[in-house]
Design a protein around this motif. Structure first.
Motif, PDB file in Angstrom:
ATOM      1  N   LEU A 147       0.935  -0.853  -0.260  1.00 59.14           N
ATOM      2  CA  LEU A 147      -0.098   0.028  -0.036  1.00 59.14           C
ATOM      3  C   LEU A 147       1.214   1.545   0.137  1.00 59.14           C
ATOM      4  N   ILE A 148       1.049   2.011  -0.820  1.00 57.18           N
ATOM      5  CA  ILE A 148       2.024   2.722  -1.269  1.00 57.18           C
ATOM      6  C   ILE A 148       1.015   4.285  -1.155  1.00 57.18           C
ATOM      7  N   ILE A 149       2.023   5.410   0.048  1.00 54.08           N
ATOM      8  CA  ILE A 149       1.577   6.247  -0.184  1.00 54.08           C
ATOM      9  C   ILE A 149       2.182   7.449  -0.463  1.00 54.08           C
ATOM     10  N   ASP A 150       1.840   8.577  -1.394  1.00 52.29           N
ATOM     11  CA  ASP A 150       2.676   9.426  -2.011  1.00 52.29           C
ATOM     12  C   ASP A 150       2.049  10.637  -2.918  1.00 52.29           C
ATOM     13  N   ASP A 151       2.068  11.480  -3.010  1.00 55.13           N
ATOM     14  CA  ASP A 151       0.965  12.618  -3.697  1.00 55.13           C
ATOM     15  C   ASP A 151       1.690  13.416  -4.813  1.00 55.13           C
ATOM     16  N   THR A 152       1.187  13.717  -5.444  1.00 54.40           N
ATOM     17  CA  THR A 152       0.638  14.174  -6.738  1.00 54.40           C
ATOM     18  C   THR A 152       0.166  16.234  -7.080  1.00 54.40           C
ATOM     19  N   SER A 153       1.226  16.327  -8.155  1.00 64.45           N
ATOM     20  CA  SER A 153       0.344  17.778  -8.537  1.00 64.45           C
ATOM     21  C   SER A 153       0.407  17.979  -9.655  1.00 64.45           C
ATOM     22  N   LEU A 154      -0.830  18.744  -8.783  1.00 58.40           N
ATOM     23  CA  LEU A 154      -2.144  19.136 -10.906  1.00 58.40           C
ATOM     24  C   LEU A 154      -1.182  20.507 -11.142  1.00 58.40           C
ATOM     25  N   PRO A 155      -0.588  20.993 -11.944  1.00 55.16           N
ATOM     26  CA  PRO A 155       0.074  22.060 -12.130  1.00 55.16           C
ATOM     27  C   PRO A 155      -1.837  23.063 -12.903  1.00 55.16           C
ATOM     28  N   LYS A 156      -1.552  25.119 -11.899  1.00 54.95           N
ATOM     29  CA  LYS A 156      -2.841  24.893 -12.413  1.00 54.95           C
ATOM     30  C   LYS A 156      -2.476  26.820 -13.100  1.00 54.95           C
ATOM     31  N   ALA A 196      -3.074  26.761  -4.565  1.00 55.30           N
ATOM     32  CA  ALA A 196      -2.298  27.915  -4.258  1.00 55.30           C
ATOM     33  C   ALA A 196      -0.721  27.417  -4.693  1.00 55.30           C
ATOM     34  N   PRO A 197       0.569  28.067  -4.322  1.00 53.49           N
ATOM     35  CA  PRO A 197       1.003  28.038  -4.264  1.00 53.49           C
ATOM     36  C   PRO A 197       2.422  27.121  -4.118  1.00 53.49           C
ATOM     37  N   GLN A 198       3.233  26.212  -4.593  1.00 47.92           N
ATOM     38  CA  GLN A 198       3.304  24.773  -3.004  1.00 47.92           C
ATOM     39  C   GLN A 198       4.280  24.113  -4.766  1.00 47.92           C
ATOM     40  N   TYR A 199       4.903  23.199  -2.998  1.00 46.00           N
ATOM     41  CA  TYR A 199       5.738  22.276  -4.202  1.00 46.00           C
ATOM     42  C   TYR A 199       4.877  21.646  -4.496  1.00 46.00           C
ATOM     43  N   ALA A 200       4.722  21.318  -6.612  1.00 49.60           N
ATOM     44  CA  ALA A 200       4.717  20.899  -7.657  1.00 49.60           C
ATOM     45  C   ALA A 200       5.873  19.087  -7.907  1.00 49.60           C
ATOM     46  N   SER A 201       5.441  18.119  -7.262  1.00 48.61           N
ATOM     47  CA  SER A 201       6.033  17.591  -7.352  1.00 48.61           C
ATOM     48  C   SER A 201       6.623  16.565  -8.931  1.00 48.61           C
ATOM     49  N   THR A 202       5.544  16.739  -9.405  1.00 48.86           N
ATOM     50  CA  THR A 202       5.191  16.874 -11.073  1.00 48.86           C
ATOM     51  C   THR A 202       6.827  17.802 -11.442  1.00 48.86           C
ATOM     52  N   LEU A 203       7.137  18.840 -11.379  1.00 51.37           N
ATOM     53  CA  LEU A 203       7.596  19.906 -11.275  1.00 51.37           C
ATOM     54  C   LEU A 203       8.955  19.240 -11.179  1.00 51.37           C
ATOM     55  N   GLY A 204       9.307  19.143  -9.977  1.00 54.19           N
ATOM     56  CA  GLY A 204      10.329  19.432  -8.923  1.00 54.19           C
ATOM     57  C   GLY A 204      10.694  20.537  -8.230  1.00 54.19           C
ATOM     58  N   LYS A 205       9.674  21.556  -8.464  1.00 55.79           N
ATOM     59  CA  LYS A 205      10.168  23.181  -7.515  1.00 55.79           C
ATOM     60  C   LYS A 205       8.361  23.195  -6.884  1.00 55.79           C
ATOM     61  N   LYS A 206       8.518  24.981  -6.807  1.00 61.02           N
ATOM     62  CA  LYS A 206       7.322  25.136  -6.209  1.00 61.02           C
ATOM     63  C   LYS A 206       6.986  25.655  -7.767  1.00 61.02           C
ATOM     64  N   ALA A 207       5.519  26.034  -7.686  1.00 63.92           N
ATOM     65  CA  ALA A 207       4.689  25.933  -8.564  1.00 63.92           C
ATOM     66  C   ALA A 207       3.296  26.254  -7.627  1.00 63.92           C
ATOM     67  N   ASN A 208       2.646  26.813  -9.168  1.00 61.18           N
ATOM     68  CA  ASN A 208       0.788  27.097  -8.977  1.00 61.18           C
ATOM     69  C   ASN A 208       0.297  26.109  -9.045  1.00 61.18           C
ATOM     70  N   CYS A 209      -0.269  25.035  -8.163  1.00 58.35           N
ATOM     71  CA  CYS A 209      -0.704  23.641  -8.719  1.00 58.35           C
ATOM     72  C   CYS A 209      -1.944  23.359  -7.500  1.00 58.35           C
ATOM     73  N   GLN A 210      -2.326  22.154  -7.816  1.00 61.69           N
ATOM     74  CA  GLN A 210      -3.106  21.519  -6.456  1.00 61.69           C
ATOM     75  C   GLN A 210      -2.396  20.291  -6.384  1.00 61.69           C
ATOM     76  N   THR A 211      -2.229  19.870  -5.332  1.00 68.45           N
ATOM     77  CA  THR A 211      -1.912  18.206  -4.329  1.00 68.45           C
ATOM     78  C   THR A 211      -2.881  17.853  -3.937  1.00 68.45           C
ATOM     79  N   LEU A 212      -2.630  16.517  -4.415  1.00 68.03           N
ATOM     80  CA  LEU A 212      -3.450  15.151  -4.718  1.00 68.03           C
ATOM     81  C   LEU A 212      -2.778  14.254  -3.708  1.00 68.03           C
ATOM     82  N   VAL A 213      -3.277  13.946  -3.088  1.00 65.80           N
ATOM     83  CA  VAL A 213      -2.601  12.648  -1.746  1.00 65.80           C
ATOM     84  C   VAL A 213      -3.196  11.276  -1.783  1.00 65.80           C
ATOM     85  N   SER A 214      -2.397  10.300  -2.536  1.00 62.41           N
ATOM     86  CA  SER A 214      -2.418   9.146  -3.376  1.00 62.41           C
ATOM     87  C   SER A 214      -2.416   7.754  -2.618  1.00 62.41           C
ATOM     88  N   VAL A 215      -3.203   6.416  -2.434  1.00 59.99           N
ATOM     89  CA  VAL A 215      -3.062   6.152  -2.224  1.00 59.99           C
ATOM     90  C   VAL A 215      -3.264   4.701  -3.169  1.00 59.99           C
TER      91      VAL A 215
END
Length: 418
Positions: free
Chosen positions: A93-102, A111-130
């Motif tokens: 059971l793998i816990i992670d999160d993924t970002s949706l740039p917006k 909001a401006p926050q760390y975007a795992s997809t981009l590897g840097k802070k960006a305007n995005c949504q963040t989803l906790v994934s299981v």
């Protein structure tokens, strides 16, 4: 994908559609999922409706964004299906999160926050994934929106986005992950070990919550995570004057994880075979006590953490020179190869994130509401589960068709041609 996938989807969706009470909803759900799976670069509502031709845009949009229906029965059906395909004691059971740039600021949670997809802070949504995975086959079970402080501190903004009252409070990602794990356990989803990256593994409350639930876990940690040797003891040191201590203290100092592994024996370990041969790196592991107990003043130093749970400390030296560190409460007799296989199994969830976005338009939703985003995510996960089910069926058929003939069959065939 061959042309009969739409008829297969209709059959596959039957248990899901039984949970939708309204006839129109039972029609919209297959149309939406077929739109996500079918051709086309954009998987937002308007282009999907345009490609369909039979379903008007306003009906498809109403289904996902404003229709009155409960997603919980569909989630339950998804979890049952995933458990049937890949659940079990050997599953992860793998816990992670993924970002949706917006762009903009009105979509829920942006909001401006760390975007795992981009590897840097960006305007995005963040989803906790299981993700539930077995034999390198992942199925996504849950995607939940994380709300940054800038959102939870603005009730008016939360209400405009339709965020339910029970989700408007500030919660960390590890807290959200534990809530999802509890929901999955209550539903009977089977797995053997929880995996997570350092964003979750550095959280002592997260690790402790997993252990308190009797769960096995293996998580990445920062290199500076403090640990003790397993022979640490709690003592009452003598004091020259003043009252004696009310609480015992460790008889040794905690040290950073990377320091304690400097004296360990490192071995090259291959955890599985890839397309280009065995996947391997150098690993070391030793039993330690995690320094995540209650904090107190020790030896003139403030806020020092007491020894906590005994666990494995694992180090990884990659061929690139990069070094990673992990903790796990897997049993003390676990081999180094199995420890390595556990911590490396986590990467399969990145494959799922990528396919959900590139193939199924997870990041294409253009609505602004909490309900719409989570329904779109649920439809994407169902579409992904359908594709994984077909892939597994195809692999099973291929293996069956390539089974070697038995001696009796060979003899029979030889006789027939003599």
């Amino acid at each position: 994908m061959n042309t009969d996938w739409r008829s297969d989807l209709e059959v596959w969706l039957a248990p899901f559609l039984a949970a939708l009470g309204h006839k129109a909803q039972r029609a919209m759900c297959p149309a939406y999922i077929a739109g996500l799976i079918g051709p086309g670069d954009r998987k937002s509502v308007q282009p999907m409706a345009a490609r369909n031709g039979d379903i008007p845009y306003d009906r498809l949009h109403h289904f996902v964004s404003a229709g009155v229906w409960d997603s919980a029965p569909l989630e339950a059906a998804l979890w049952r299906h995933a458990d049937h395909l890949v659940g079990g004691e050997r599953s992860w059971l793998i816990i992670d999160d993924t970002s949706l740039p917006k762009k903009g600021e009105h979509s829920v949670g942006v909001a401006p926050q760390y975007a795992s997809t981009l590897g840097k802070k960006a305007n995005c949504q963040t989803l906790v994934s299981v993700t539930l995975a077995s034999r390198e086959v992942p199925l996504m079970l849950s995607l939940r929106l994380f709300l940054p402080d800038i959102w939870t501190a603005d009730p008016a903004r939360l209400n405009r986005a339709g965020v339910p009252l029970e989700h408007q409070g500030s919660r960390t990602k590890p807290e959200m992950a534990i809530e999802e794990i509890d929901r999955l356990c209550a539903a009977g989803v089977r797995f053997g070990c929880v995996l997570a990256d350092a964003g979750y593994g550095l959280s002592a409350p997260f690790r402790q919550a997993l252990s308190a639930r009797g769960l096995r876990w293996a998580v990445e940690i920062p290199r500076h995570q403090k640990v003790y040797s397993t022979d640490v003891e709690l003592v009452f040191p003598a004091r020259k004057r003043g009252p004696s201590r009310m609480h015992p203290v460790p008889d040794q100092q905690s040290v950073p994880a990377h320091k304690i592994l400097e004296t360990a024996t490192w071995r090259r370990v291959s955890w599985r075979r890839g397309t280009k041969g065995g996947l391997a790196a150098r690993f070391a592991a030793m039993r330690i006590r995690v320094a995540d107990g209650p904090a107190q003043r020790i030896g003139g130093r403030t806020a020092q953490h007491m020894p906590g749970e005994e666990a494995w400390l694992i180090g990884e030296h990659r061929s690139t020179g990069e070094r990673k560190y992990y903790l796990s409460n897997l049993s003390a007799d676990t081999s180094l190869r199995l420890l390595a296989a556990a911590i490396k199994a986590r990467w399969v969830c990145e494959q799922a994130h990528q396919q959900l976005k590139e193939e199924l338009g997870l990041d294409h939703f253009e609505g602004r509401s909490w309900t719409g985003l989570h329904r779109h995510a649920l439809m994407s996960m169902m579409a992904y589960a359908f594709l994984q089910s077909r892939r597994l069926t195809a692999v099973g058929r291929k293996k069956k068709s390539h089974r070697p003939t038995t001696t009796a069959q060979s003899a029979s065939n030889t006789t027939g041609h003599s």
